[in-house]
Write an enzyme that holds these catalytic residues in place. Structure first.
Site, short mmCIF file in Angstrom:
data_model
loop_
_atom_site.label_atom_id
_atom_site.label_comp_id
_atom_site.label_asym_id
_atom_site.label_seq_id
_atom_site.Cartn_x
_atom_site.Cartn_y
_atom_site.Cartn_z
N CYS A 88 -5.73 -4.84 11.34
CA CYS A 88 -6.35 -3.97 10.51
C CYS A 88 -5.28 -3.18 9.64
O CYS A 88 -4.66 -3.68 9.04
CB CYS A 88 -7.23 -3.09 11.09
SG CYS A 88 -6.78 -2.00 12.71
N ARG A 94 -8.69 -1.17 15.10
CA ARG A 94 -9.90 -2.02 14.74
C ARG A 94 -9.80 -3.38 15.10
O ARG A 94 -10.60 -4.01 15.42
CB ARG A 94 -10.26 -1.77 13.06
CG ARG A 94 -11.08 -0.38 12.96
CD ARG A 94 -10.99 -0.46 11.11
NE ARG A 94 -10.07 -0.32 10.39
CZ ARG A 94 -9.92 -0.25 9.13
NH1 ARG A 94 -11.08 -0.47 8.53
NH2 ARG A 94 -8.76 -0.36 8.60
#
Length: 280
Positions: free
Chosen positions: A238, A243
């Site tokens: 990410c 994430r």
């Protein structure tokens, strides 16, 4: 939750409530918004502040093995403690913490499915009391490089036809329309776009509206539709890895993929380095 490959890694609100006084269980709150803990937290939970507790103050890296041992010892965690992680925003940072704890070999890890939102929706009380625990002598394992990817490795493996790169950022970041997420300019890069060949499967598509994880069938379809199966070698990324760790959790813990690494250098690193190949 028995539909998942490892259903034991998820617990619900009732399980947590039943174990609030269990000395073998330690609750850890890991939030994107680090001020939430002071507003109120699950009774007995300690706070993991990502800006302070697990960052190397000099290099762009996590605390080392000794630093991790000191942190868990301070929280009264032993090697056989059941650690339950939870947080805000669909357990975004709780999953990041899960990955980091696995990096140093902690065995018994769980996530409160739905995180803070689940506790609140169930009408459970928060506490503002900051608990203290008797110090332990935690012993971590050496860093597990099998679940972490580095830029030079990814660059070499781009030629591997079995590699599947999963860009879990928003479509705007992936396409190059956005240089960084709104309100996160410090995690931007010099260039926008994505790593060549990467498929875009935004991390948040793995969660229901209430913050709990989607069913195994729904999750499996998200990846199969992009040509990603358990037989592949997978690298998630990410901006800084948080994430990416959420999607790593889905792939390894809920779907049972066995060869998944999180590239925590991610786009903040890749998009700023000279001659790193980029697609838009």
């Amino acid at each position: 939750m028995s539909e998942y490959a490892h259903p034991e890694v998820l617990v619900d609100v009732n399980w947590v409530e039943d174990h609030l006084q269990d000395p073998r269980v330690r609750l850890i709150e890991a939030d994107e918004d680090v001020l939430l803990y002071e507003i109120g937290h699950v009774p007995g939970a300690v706070k993991l502040d990502w800006n302070v507790d697990v960052q190397n103050p000099l290099s762009r890296d996590f605390v080392d093995k000794e630093g991790f041992e000191q942190l868990l010892s301070r929280w009264g965690i032993s090697n056989d403690t059941t650690v339950v992680l939870y947080g805000d925003k669909n357990n975004w940072y709780a999953a990041y913490a899960f990955w980091l704890f696995k990096l140093y070999g902690h065995e018994d890890l769980r996530i409160l499915n739905g995180g803070r939102a689940a506790w609140e929706h169930a009408g459970k009380a928060y506490s503002k009391e900051v608990p203290t625990y008797e110090r332990t002598h935690y012993q971590a394992q050496e860093e597990n490089d099998q679940i972490r990817a580095f830029r030079d490795q990814v660059l070499v493996e781009l030629k591997d036809s079995d590699l599947r790169l999963v860009d879990v950022r928003s479509p705007g970041e992936y396409s190059g329309e956005l240089l960084h997420m709104p309100n996160y300019p410090q995690e931007g890069a010099q260039r926008a776009g994505h790593i060549p060949g990467a498929k875009n499967i935004p991390w948040a598509t793995g969660a229901r509206e209430d913050g709990t994880f989607k069913s195994a069938d729904e999750l499996r379809k998200l990846y199969e539709d992009k040509g990603i199966t358990p037989e592949n070698k997978v690298v998630t990324y990410c901006r800084i890895g948080e994430r990416g760790a959420y999607s790593w959790f889905i792939l390894t813990q809920l779907l049972g993929f066995t060869d998944v690494r999180n590239y925590d250098g991610s786009w903040t690193e890749w998009g700023s380095l000279v001659r790193s190949p980029i697609e838009r």
